[in-house]
Write a protein that holds these residues in place. Structure first.
Motif, PDB file in Angstrom:
ATOM      1  N   HIS A 286       0.823  -1.224   0.000  1.00 19.19           N
ATOM      2  CA  HIS A 286       0.000   0.000   0.000  1.00 19.19           C
ATOM      3  C   HIS A 286       0.853   1.269   0.000  1.00 19.19           C
ATOM      4  O   HIS A 286       0.630   2.189   0.787  1.00 19.19           O
ATOM      5  CB  HIS A 286      -0.973   0.007   1.179  1.00 19.19           C
ATOM      6  CG  HIS A 286      -1.825  -1.217   1.219  1.00 19.19           C
ATOM      7  ND1 HIS A 286      -2.933  -1.380   0.425  1.00 19.19           N
ATOM      8  CD2 HIS A 286      -1.709  -2.374   1.934  1.00 19.19           C
ATOM      9  CE1 HIS A 286      -3.476  -2.564   0.650  1.00 19.19           C
ATOM     10  NE2 HIS A 286      -2.744  -3.207   1.558  1.00 19.19           N
TER      11      HIS A 286
ATOM     12  N   TYR B 164       2.509  11.153   7.183  1.00 17.13           N
ATOM     13  CA  TYR B 164       2.807   9.939   6.415  1.00 17.13           C
ATOM     14  C   TYR B 164       4.284   9.556   6.490  1.00 17.13           C
ATOM     15  O   TYR B 164       5.153  10.413   6.673  1.00 17.13           O
ATOM     16  CB  TYR B 164       2.435  10.144   4.941  1.00 17.13           C
ATOM     17  CG  TYR B 164       0.972  10.402   4.716  1.00 17.13           C
ATOM     18  CD1 TYR B 164       0.043   9.375   4.856  1.00 17.13           C
ATOM     19  CD2 TYR B 164       0.518  11.672   4.367  1.00 17.13           C
ATOM     20  CE1 TYR B 164      -1.307   9.608   4.651  1.00 17.13           C
ATOM     21  CE2 TYR B 164      -0.841  11.920   4.160  1.00 17.13           C
ATOM     22  CZ  TYR B 164      -1.746  10.877   4.300  1.00 17.13           C
ATOM     23  OH  TYR B 164      -3.074  11.105   4.097  1.00 17.13           O
TER      24      TYR B 164
ATOM     25  N   ASP C 253       4.163   5.028   3.314  1.00  8.98           N
ATOM     26  CA  ASP C 253       2.921   5.437   2.651  1.00  8.98           C
ATOM     27  C   ASP C 253       3.200   6.012   1.269  1.00  8.98           C
ATOM     28  O   ASP C 253       2.364   5.968   0.383  1.00  8.98           O
ATOM     29  CB  ASP C 253       2.206   6.504   3.485  1.00  8.98           C
ATOM     30  CG  ASP C 253       1.909   6.021   4.887  1.00  8.98           C
ATOM     31  OD1 ASP C 253       1.242   4.989   5.010  1.00  8.98           O
ATOM     32  OD2 ASP C 253       2.366   6.680   5.855  1.00  8.98           O
TER      33      ASP C 253
ATOM     34  N   ILE D  53      -2.601   8.621  -1.799  1.00  9.95           N
ATOM     35  CA  ILE D  53      -2.085   7.789  -0.700  1.00  9.95           C
ATOM     36  C   ILE D  53      -3.254   7.090  -0.011  1.00  9.95           C
ATOM     37  O   ILE D  53      -3.225   5.883   0.227  1.00  9.95           O
ATOM     38  CB  ILE D  53      -1.306   8.647   0.337  1.00  9.95           C
ATOM     39  CG1 ILE D  53      -0.023   9.224  -0.276  1.00  9.95           C
ATOM     40  CG2 ILE D  53      -0.988   7.829   1.586  1.00  9.95           C
ATOM     41  CD1 ILE D  53       0.726  10.190   0.633  1.00  9.95           C
ATOM     42  N   GLU D  54      -4.301   7.852   0.272  1.00  5.20           N
ATOM     43  CA  GLU D  54      -5.455   7.301   1.005  1.00  5.20           C
ATOM     44  C   GLU D  54      -6.162   6.222   0.182  1.00  5.20           C
ATOM     45  O   GLU D  54      -6.575   5.200   0.717  1.00  5.20           O
ATOM     46  CB  GLU D  54      -6.439   8.417   1.389  1.00  5.20           C
ATOM     47  CG  GLU D  54      -5.881   9.388   2.429  1.00  5.20           C
ATOM     48  CD  GLU D  54      -5.543   8.721   3.761  1.00  5.20           C
ATOM     49  OE1 GLU D  54      -6.180   7.710   4.101  1.00  5.20           O
ATOM     50  OE2 GLU D  54      -4.623   9.205   4.463  1.00  5.20           O
TER      51      GLU D  54
ATOM     52  N   LYS E  57      -4.139   3.136   0.385  1.00  9.27           N
ATOM     53  CA  LYS E  57      -4.128   2.609   1.759  1.00  9.27           C
ATOM     54  C   LYS E  57      -5.330   1.714   2.004  1.00  9.27           C
ATOM     55  O   LYS E  57      -5.254   0.735   2.718  1.00  9.27           O
ATOM     56  CB  LYS E  57      -4.210   3.782   2.747  1.00  9.27           C
ATOM     57  CG  LYS E  57      -2.905   4.076   3.440  1.00  9.27           C
ATOM     58  CD  LYS E  57      -3.162   5.087   4.517  1.00  9.27           C
ATOM     59  CE  LYS E  57      -1.954   5.221   5.387  1.00  9.27           C
ATOM     60  NZ  LYS E  57      -2.159   6.184   6.461  1.00  9.27           N
ATOM     61  N   HIS E  58      -6.454   2.100   1.406  1.00 11.23           N
ATOM     62  CA  HIS E  58      -7.702   1.385   1.679  1.00 11.23           C
ATOM     63  C   HIS E  58      -8.055   0.373   0.604  1.00 11.23           C
ATOM     64  O   HIS E  58      -9.181  -0.064   0.504  1.00 11.23           O
ATOM     65  CB  HIS E  58      -8.826   2.398   1.900  1.00 11.23           C
ATOM     66  CG  HIS E  58      -8.544   3.307   3.049  1.00 11.23           C
ATOM     67  ND1 HIS E  58      -8.167   4.612   2.889  1.00 11.23           N
ATOM     68  CD2 HIS E  58      -8.516   3.058   4.383  1.00 11.23           C
ATOM     69  CE1 HIS E  58      -7.942   5.153   4.077  1.00 11.23           C
ATOM     70  NE2 HIS E  58      -8.142   4.232   5.005  1.00 11.23           N
TER      71      HIS E  58
END
Lengths: 219, 116
Positions: free
Chosen positions: A29, A58, A111, A213-214, A217-218
């Motif tokens: 991720h 991050y 991240d 990034i988000e 991440k998910h």
């Protein structure tokens, strides 16, 4: 005499390694950005601004490609993140095997990975590194005629940052013309007008990185 | 000039083909080079010639180049557009005002090889 149908990509080996880098980044991720421009357009300064803005939230690392010296990695490392320098000793671009080697020296508890390519508006465009997005920088003192001269580079860009906007008026840089040419060549590219050195106009770009990034991440 | 690295990659692919097919030498190879692949054909040929002097199996290899113009398609109306000159690239459909998707022009491929 024997004729053999091949239909193979010339850069297949580079692409294979790049794809395995991409898998590694996805698995961990880690959102990754390949920053490209001519020498002196402001790549390192831009990366410094990104690190300053995102470091509180991050975990970031950088890989810096240059023909010689440790200067760029030292500048980035001075901000307190991990930065690995690749010296290409004469080669005008990074290829995926160089990045793969550099990744061995980086903790993947990250991240964001920023790759600063070798300063060059031509060669780096041909070598996929496995990164998620390409950010291409053009700076106003370079002149407003560059986009159409380097169609390959501007075509692979996901983001184009027009840097050194603070001095655009002194170097007769027609920003409207440049924006139109980018849109003609690559209508999907997002354009940001910034001054990295003065830290102006960067918040939208930083938000774009955060969003990416988000997203990753998910996933 | 990254054509040196590209030429080196061509040689590596040719070497694999030679080994896999039990050939002694490559007599010719056909490459497809797209107009926005970022590769300058003359520079690639020049770099290949330099490597040819050092590698016996490609000493007499003739490179045939198929240069591929940029071709793009509108995802809305399906019309395709070909550009003879990269100076004229406009990746927006004149009718729908939507971005065009590139279908040709980025090629960097080895199409076929002849050897003995």
């Amino acid at each position: 005499m024997k004729r053999i149908v091949v239909e193979k990509k010339i850069l297949e080996k580079n692409d294979d390694i790049a794809n395995s880098i991409r898998n590694l980044l996805d698995k961990n991720h880690i959102f990754s950005l390949n920053v490209m421009s001519s020498p002196g357009a402001g790549k390192t300064t831009l990366i410094e601004r990104i690190v300053e803005a995102l470091k509180p939230e991050y975990k970031i690392a950088a890989i810096d490609g240059d023909l010689d010296t440790q200067r760029d990695a030292q500048r980035i490392a001075a901000l307190g993140i991990e930065a690995v320098q690749i010296n290409t000793s004469g080669t005008c671009h990074l290829d995926s095997s160089m990045v793969q080697k550099a990744l061995n020296d980086i903790s993947l508890d990250l991240d964001l990975l920023i790759i600063e390519n070798v300063g060059n508006l031509v060669c780096p465009a041909s070598f996929y590194l496995g990164t998620h997005k390409n950010a291409v920088l053009i700076s106003t003192p370079e002149g407003d005629d560059k986009v159409k001269k380097y169609p390959t580079m501007f075509n692979v860009a996901d983001v184009v940052l027009i840097n050194k906007m603070d001095i655009a008026q002194f170097v007769n840089f027609n920003v409207e013309k440049v924006e139109n040419e980018i849109k003609e060549l690559n209508p999907n590219a997002i354009i940001f007008k910034i001054s990295a050195i003065k830290n102006e106009g960067l918040s939208e770009f930083i938000n774009w990185i955060k969003k990416n990034i988000e997203l990753l991440k998910h996933q | 000039m990254h054509e040196g690295a590209i030429a080196q990659s061509v040689v590596e692919v040719l070497r694999d083909i030679k080994d896999q097919n039990g050939l002694l030498s490559i007599t010719s190879a056909t490459l497809k080079i797209g107009a926005i692949s970022g590769v300058v054909v003359d520079a690639l040929l020049f770099a290949f010639e330099a490597i040819q002097k050092e590698e016996d199996f490609i000493k007499d290899t003739k490179l045939n180049i198929i240069y591929v113009n940029v071709k793009a398609r509108c995802s809305i109306c399906g019309k395709t557009f070909e550009f003879d000159n990269t100076d004229d690239l406009v990746m927006i459909c004149p009718d729908c005002q939507m971005p065009l998707a590139i279908i040709n022009g980025k090629e960097l491929e080895i199409v076929d090889v002849e050897g003995q």
